[in-house]
Design an enzyme around this catalytic site. Sequence first.
Site, PDB file in Angstrom:
ATOM      1  N   GLU A  19      18.382   9.630  54.111  1.00  0.00           N
ATOM      2  CA  GLU A  19      19.369   8.696  53.565  1.00  0.00           C
ATOM      3  C   GLU A  19      20.649   8.677  54.391  1.00  0.00           C
ATOM      4  OE1 GLU A  19      17.630  10.824  51.688  1.00  0.00           O
ATOM      5  OE2 GLU A  19      16.735   9.711  50.013  1.00  0.00           O
ATOM      6  N   PHE A  69      16.905  14.792  35.002  1.00  0.00           N
ATOM      7  CA  PHE A  69      16.282  15.000  36.303  1.00  0.00           C
ATOM      8  C   PHE A  69      16.904  14.045  37.335  1.00  0.00           C
ATOM      9  CE2 PHE A  69      12.772  13.844  39.297  1.00  0.00           C
ATOM     10  CZ  PHE A  69      12.743  15.062  39.967  1.00  0.00           C
ATOM     11  N   GLN A  70      17.330  14.596  38.424  1.00  0.00           N
ATOM     12  CA  GLN A  70      17.948  13.856  39.536  1.00  0.00           C
ATOM     13  C   GLN A  70      19.204  13.083  39.130  1.00  0.00           C
ATOM     14  OE1 GLN A  70      14.765  11.747  41.644  1.00  0.00           O
ATOM     15  NE2 GLN A  70      14.417  13.610  42.841  1.00  0.00           N
ATOM     16  N   LYS A  83      19.048   2.976  35.792  1.00  0.00           N
ATOM     17  CA  LYS A  83      17.663   2.465  35.792  1.00  0.00           C
ATOM     18  C   LYS A  83      17.479   1.378  34.729  1.00  0.00           C
ATOM     19  CE  LYS A  83      13.014   4.544  35.846  1.00  0.00           C
ATOM     20  NZ  LYS A  83      12.368   3.666  36.778  1.00  0.00           N
ATOM     21  N   MET A 119      30.824  21.157  72.867  1.00  0.00           N
ATOM     22  CA  MET A 119      32.260  21.021  72.613  1.00  0.00           C
ATOM     23  C   MET A 119      32.830  22.290  71.972  1.00  0.00           C
ATOM     24  SD  MET A 119      34.800  19.228  73.158  1.00  0.00           S
ATOM     25  CE  MET A 119      34.831  17.457  73.269  1.00  0.00           C
TER      26      MET A 119
HETATM   27  C1  LIG Z   1      27.829  17.543  61.090  1.00  0.00           C
HETATM   28  C2  LIG Z   1      28.715  18.287  62.020  1.00  0.00           C
HETATM   29  N1  LIG Z   1      28.644  19.635  62.065  1.00  0.00           N
HETATM   30  C3  LIG Z   1      29.439  20.335  62.923  1.00  0.00           C
HETATM   31  C4  LIG Z   1      30.318  19.694  63.724  1.00  0.00           C
HETATM   32  C5  LIG Z   1      31.238  20.473  64.655  1.00  0.00           C
HETATM   33  N2  LIG Z   1      30.956  20.125  66.064  1.00  0.00           N
HETATM   34  C6  LIG Z   1      31.683  19.253  66.757  1.00  0.00           C
HETATM   35  S1  LIG Z   1      31.139  19.021  68.300  1.00  0.00           S
HETATM   36  C7  LIG Z   1      29.911  20.142  68.085  1.00  0.00           C
HETATM   37  C8  LIG Z   1      28.955  20.461  69.190  1.00  0.00           C
HETATM   38  C9  LIG Z   1      28.056  19.335  69.509  1.00  0.00           C
HETATM   39  O1  LIG Z   1      27.052  19.805  70.346  1.00  0.00           O
HETATM   40  P1  LIG Z   1      26.039  18.842  71.057  1.00  0.00           P
HETATM   41  O2  LIG Z   1      25.535  17.838  70.100  1.00  0.00           O
HETATM   42  O3  LIG Z   1      25.023  19.642  71.757  1.00  0.00           O
HETATM   43  O4  LIG Z   1      26.943  18.023  72.053  1.00  0.00           O
HETATM   44  P2  LIG Z   1      27.789  18.459  73.321  1.00  0.00           P
HETATM   45  O5  LIG Z   1      29.150  18.809  72.840  1.00  0.00           O
HETATM   46  O6  LIG Z   1      27.089  19.598  73.966  1.00  0.00           O
HETATM   47  O7  LIG Z   1      27.790  17.210  74.152  1.00  0.00           O
HETATM   48  C10 LIG Z   1      29.955  20.683  66.801  1.00  0.00           C
HETATM   49  C11 LIG Z   1      29.041  21.736  66.301  1.00  0.00           C
HETATM   50  C12 LIG Z   1      30.376  18.279  63.611  1.00  0.00           C
HETATM   51  N3  LIG Z   1      31.232  17.545  64.333  1.00  0.00           N
HETATM   52  N4  LIG Z   1      29.538  17.601  62.794  1.00  0.00           N
END
Ligand SMILES: Cc1ncc(C[n+]2csc(CCOP(=O)(O)OP(=O)(O)O)c2C)c(N)n1
Length: 609
Positions: free
Chosen positions: A97, A159-160, A209, A523
């Site tokens: 979703e 439920f749900q 519903k 990052m």
């Molecule tokens: C849902 C979610 N969880 C955690 C984060 C924190 N976060 C920001 S950038 C990042 C790393 C992303 O890694 P990747 O997708 O491998 O991309 P890269 O930075 O290596 O290009 C994280 C964990 C986020 N932005 N969104």
Amino acid sequence: MHDWSPRPPPGRSFAEGTARHTVLNEKESSLSRHNGNGPGSPGKKRKGTKLTGAKILFEVLKDEGVEIIFGYPGGAVIDIYDTMPQYDIRHVLTRHEQAAVHAADAYSRTSGKVGVCLVTSGPGATNTVTGIASAYMDSIPLVVFTGQVPSSLIGNDAFQEVDIVGITRPCTKHNYLVKEASRVAETVREAFYLARSGRPGPVVVDLCKDAMAGEVEFVLPPAACMKGYSPKYEPHKGQVKKAAQLIAKSKRPVIFGGGGVILSGASAELRTLAEKITAPVTTTLMGLGGFPGTHDLWLVMLGMHGTFRANMAITECDLLIGIGARFDDRVTGRIDSFAPHAKIIHIDIDPTSIQKNVPVNVPIVGDCKITLQQLNAMLDHEDLANVSEKRRPWLDQIRAWKETAPLAYTQCKNIKPQFVVEKIYELTRGEAIITTEVGQNQMWAAQYYHFDRPNSFVTSGGLGCMGFGLPAAIGAQTACPGRTVVDIAGDGSIQMNIQELATAVENKLPVKVAILNNGYLGMVRQWQQLFKDRRYVATDMSHAPDFVKLAEAYGAVGMRATTPEEVEPVIRKALELDAPVIMDFVVEREECVYPMVPAGAAIKDMLLV
Ligand SMILES: Cc1ncc(C[n+]2csc(CCOP(=O)(O)OP(=O)(O)O)c2C)c(N)n1
């Protein structure tokens, strides 16, 4: 160009940013009944006909011009799904979703229409929350329909059952619980109006519903018009005049655009303004494409990963013209060092955004497009003779900053992620729709792909949610079947909604995914590398699937490049194929995104390498 049509008439005022939330029952309705010039033929069609709530829902959706719904079924919405085949509306079944909401979000951004989702109650509804929050932060017009248990069971821990109206209260523009079939038509009408008008945003409609199964007489409601809600589109003329006078006097102006430029379709007006006053332009991440990325006056993005020239220009300017931007912390850095010598003009449709983060000298509440049209006209009465000559020293200074620290990277024997983005730009001739995941991939896409057109860069800006890019690519490709759509991804983020490859394959959507595979949550690792003495905790992603095999397992095409020489042939091949493709680019592991403003620092204090 976006046109959230039908556009409500300009000239009314409304306190946006204040979410309103309604539980509708037989007695309550904030709709005033009048025959406005909204969609369809209000009050005429089908009078005297008894229809189920589910049919009424589709009658209004059709009348609102809805052609596609992204969704996922369940018990609470089974009547709705049962009714769907009677209407000419396409349904895209996502595999999660959250992805349905991101897809609807990107569909909206690239088609200019309101995006629509349909999910079941309980877990179906809670799975949408990240997508809704992302759309809310980026002001994207969506209507999200969630199923709800029968009204008699509400509050019984049925439920749900979840209170999705309560859960989404802080991240929707508005939301509704509909308990009776008699409330369906007007509520849906209102939801679309709210989603697209003023500062756009997501609206949740929770449908019990029994409200879907019950039968009532159907009268197509008139265009929505809600008491107490009247967005203000026309700016105050006196304020626009003040802005024009400041602009004419300024020696070192900078224009700073945000997502509002794109949402209001104001790119042409922005360009006219910049050229008329010879002012350099920068934008936020959300504003990319709002000004041509190949224009001489373009400074590229500002803020945490903005260019040296953009951040220095903001720091040294004497006038900052902010248009449809929120001045959020990723952009401003340390507030007291943000544009310290500048007077600030801020144009925004949302009055609550103005003065929120930075003190503003000339606040202008209004639609960006209408305001810029008026400002451009008003500037014709100001003395702009020889303006480009007068601004020459300022533009020379900016050129010098550009030469001091251009956006650049050093090639090595491994693939550099920036090189991959540059190649994608070159081989798509800058004409692709680029979606991104979140992290370094998102920043490199912003820095090294140059967007000349609005609605071509689709990213989760405000919320920054990983897992956005692939479903967004699906939504964009659905809206724009003739365009090339590329998701620039990280190996971490892509794993958050990789299951949507099945949606792409099933629906024959030839999206391309370019994974910049550094084996890290890059990052976060960059922050650990620079600010935590390389103590890498929980960021190593090298235990990963074989993305080529994974693509094949889903029925898509997988390709890999491990050397710089392999990059171009892989991209070329992928672009030729009429199929969803995953390109796994095994890139330099510890590459960082520069420039970088450390958190809490002034934007002039950038790390450049
Ligand atoms: C849902 C979610 N969880 C955690 C984060 C924190 N976060 C920001 S950038 C990042 C790393 C992303 O890694 P990747 O997708 O491998 O991309 P890269 O930075 O290596 O290009 C994280 C964990 C986020 N932005 N969104």
